[in-house]
Design an enzyme around this catalytic site. Structure first.
Site, short mmCIF file in Angstrom:
data_model
loop_
_atom_site.label_atom_id
_atom_site.label_comp_id
_atom_site.label_asym_id
_atom_site.label_seq_id
_atom_site.Cartn_x
_atom_site.Cartn_y
_atom_site.Cartn_z
N GLU A 65 0.81 -1.22 0.00
CA GLU A 65 0.00 0.00 0.00
C GLU A 65 0.85 1.28 0.00
OE1 GLU A 65 -4.04 -1.43 2.24
OE2 GLU A 65 -2.34 -1.02 3.55
N GLU A 102 -6.81 -7.53 -1.40
CA GLU A 102 -7.44 -7.52 -0.08
C GLU A 102 -8.93 -7.21 -0.24
OE1 GLU A 102 -5.59 -5.02 2.80
OE2 GLU A 102 -3.60 -5.90 2.53
#
Length: 613
Positions: free
Chosen positions: A202, A276
């Site tokens: 991320e 995710e």
């Protein structure tokens, strides 16, 4: 509860799990339709490829049906059980982070044993026919203290985490020298289960150094990583989080067709994957327990599969933030909020239900005041000014990572004690060992009663968990991080005690001669000791402490994590694998009050709930 600090957990109610399994069975149908290769001690043909709009593995179309289970959040004795349940739900791929702060707790000291035996975890996945996507960081987020980065990095006052700052890259290189050589033999190209490796995590939501992602990518490739490289970001992060040569994947909970369209635009004719798919959400102390409707989940998962996207359930099984490892949440908040200890919910009853048991309440037998155990910890450090935890000269000059720190100084009057917002994160304040109040982010001023002569002022400061996500990670030093003021005077000349509650300290507690019978009134904060006797084979159970306030529980020397009466979490998970038949020692560190009873339940209590929006 399962462990806490700024502990997090991703949780769903037990009644929703049947629908979760239905959602995963939808994936299973897709898997059967695609005739995908399974893991064996395989003959190397061709690894995972992303050369067209579909993944291929061994030159066959491959849909990644993944689930996240973090080995470091599950007792090693239960790894096989959790992976079998993952496979029984039709998933073909395991994803896991790798926590740097556990594997290198002190600079140059590495730990890959017991619950941290990553190689054993990879071998187990291979033996069960499960592929692996490895997410080695170095930053992992994961609602884990400092996003998995070791706190000793913050001893450098100029440290810039997740950048090409030399102090950071040198530490990453040293860590990767040890980590990557352990996982290289488990890659598909070596006959192992690893089919892909994620570059950082991320980074698009952080993105402060355009040279950083290429550095991490090269750090992996130069040490022998040969499998497909991936990155993982939310939609906004996709704009800045990618790196040339790595497939970009997306993270979300609610399906937005525009986000999928954007992914297609930046990577035309490439496979699409939800790295995710958030199957739950984390909880914060003092808040409510978040649940995500399984009906909504089923709808989203079905739509994802209709789009022919690969998917990873984050989390399939969350496990527990044992010890002090839970993180903190600060995005959009004036101050960090600590996360709870649990990171999961009960497992689906596939292939067999995990046995649990309840026990009769046990009564505390002995207590020992914090003030009487200071001789059991490292020699105190004297300093003119307060020193933050990370810069204390303890743990072979790696500083203090977790737990509590006691700062003591002398005062000669009462008045207004001001923290100047330099308490990280919460301090119990004492005058002559008598509790007078709490200082934290909200309460930054406290009245100190008048008294005669010189008196000892004590501040027991708790590190409630470092922020694991966002732009404030460089600021996550704990303890007292600046001056403290009494009236108009800046306090000086401190004696500082490091109370990190490591296993060797707990062992010294067990053999201490300072234990006192409960017939004598305890002086808080205090440690309380009792024993749990089991006449049959131990099973999982949950500790409940309704008559207690806030503290930490140790069973047979293992730190189960924090409890806190503010909730939402009301129970702490005790793995049966960590219990003995017959005799078990239970030690509780309690800050302020107790009714002297420890209760048990056969099921967890995550507290009052709120739907994830």
């Amino acid at each position: 509860m399962e462990n806490s600090a700024f502990c997090v957990r991703l949780s769903l109610k037990q009644r929703y799990f049947s629908l979760l399994c239905i959602a995963v069975l939808v994936m299973f149908v897709y898997r059967l339709r695609r005739n995908q290769p399974e893991v064996k001690m395989h003959r190397v043909i061709e690894g995972l490829k992303a050369d067209s709009s579909h993944f291929t593995l061994e030159k066959k179309p491959f849909l990644i049906l993944g689930g996240s289970i973090h080995y470091f959040r599950v007792p090693k004795a239960y790894w096989e059980d959790r992976l079998l349940k993952l496979k029984a739900c039709g998933l073909n791929t395991l994803t896991t982070y790798v926590p740097w702060n556990l594997h290198e707790p002190e600079r140059g000291v590495f730990d890959f044993e017991e619950e941290l035996d990553l190689e054993a975890y990879l071998r187990l996945a291979a033996s069960l026919g499960i592929w692996v996507i490895l997410r080695p960081g170095p930053y992992i987020c994961g609602e884990w203290d400092l996003g998995g980065l070791p706190s000793w990095l913050l001893r450098d006052q100029n440290m810039r985490l997740r950048t090409t700052y030399p102090g950071f890259t040198e530490a990453v290189n040293s860590y990767f020298d040890h980590l990557i050589k352990k996982v290289v033999p488990y890659q598909y190209s070596h006959g192992g289960p690893i089919i892909a490796v994620q570059v950082e995590n991320e980074y698009g939501s952080y993105a402060t150094d355009e040279e950083y992602m290429p550095f991490i990518k090269e750090a992996l490739l130069s040490r022998g990583i040969t499998e497909l490289l991936l990155t993982s970001d939310n939609k906004d992060g996709l704009k800045l989080g990618g790196v040339k040569g790595a497939l970009e994947t997306i993270n979300f909970q609610r399906l937005d067709p525009e986000e999928v369209k954007y992914l297609e635009q930046i990577q035309p004719q490439k496979p699409k994957m939800v790295m995710e798919y958030w199957s739950g959400w984390f909880d914060l102390w003092g808040g409510l327990h978040h649940v995500f409707s399984a009906e909504d989940m089923l709808t989203v998962v079905t739509e994802i599969l209709k789009l022919d996207m690969s998917i990873n359930l984050y989390m399939f099984h969350g496990g527990t933030n044992f010890g002090f490892m839970s993180g903190a949440f600060a995005v959009g908040r004036p101050s960090p909020a600590p996360m709870v200890t649990s990171y999961a919910t009960p497992l689906p009853k596939l292939p067999a239900a995990s046995e649990r048991s309840s026990h009769r309440p046990i009564i505390v037998r002995q207590h020992m005041s914090l003030w009487s155990i200071l001789d059991l910890i490292e020699q105190p450090f004297k300093s003119e000014k307060p020193v933050n935890m990370e810069n204390l000269p303890v743990n072979n000059n790696n500083g203090q990572a977790y737990g509590y720190t006691l700062y003591e100084t002398t005062i000669s009057s009462g008045g207004s004690l001001k923290s100047l917002n330099n308490i990280r994160d919460r301090a119990l304040v004492f005058v002559e060992k008598q509790f007078v109040g709490v200082l934290d982010y909200k309460e930054q001023e406290l009245s100190i009663p008048d008294g005669k002569g010189k008196r000892t002022l004590g501040l027991l400061v708790e590190n409630c968990g470092r922020v694991n996500y966002g732009k404030t990670m460089d600021e996550q030093r704990k303890g007292i991080v600046g001056d403290i003021q009494l009236n108009a005077n800046i306090l000086r000349d401190f004696i500082i005690h490091s109370l990190d509650m490591k296993p060797d300290f707990v062992n010294r507690l067990q053999s201490s001669t300072h234990w006192t019978s409960m017939r004598e009134k305890p002086s808080y904060p205090a440690f309380f000791q009792t024993r749990l006797y089991l006449s049959s084979s131990p099973k999982d159970t949950f500790i409940k402490l309704p008559g207690w306030s806030k503290g930490v529980v140790f069973v047979n020397g293992r730190n189960l994590g924090r409890y806190w009466s503010v909730g939402p979490q009301q129970t702490l998970y005790v793995p049966g694998a960590w219990l003995n038949r017959w005799d078990n020692e239970v030690i509780v560190f309690e800050e302020l009050e107790t009714d002297g009873k420890i209760q048990f339940s056969s099921s967890p209590d995550y507290g009052m709930t709120v739907d994830v929006q």
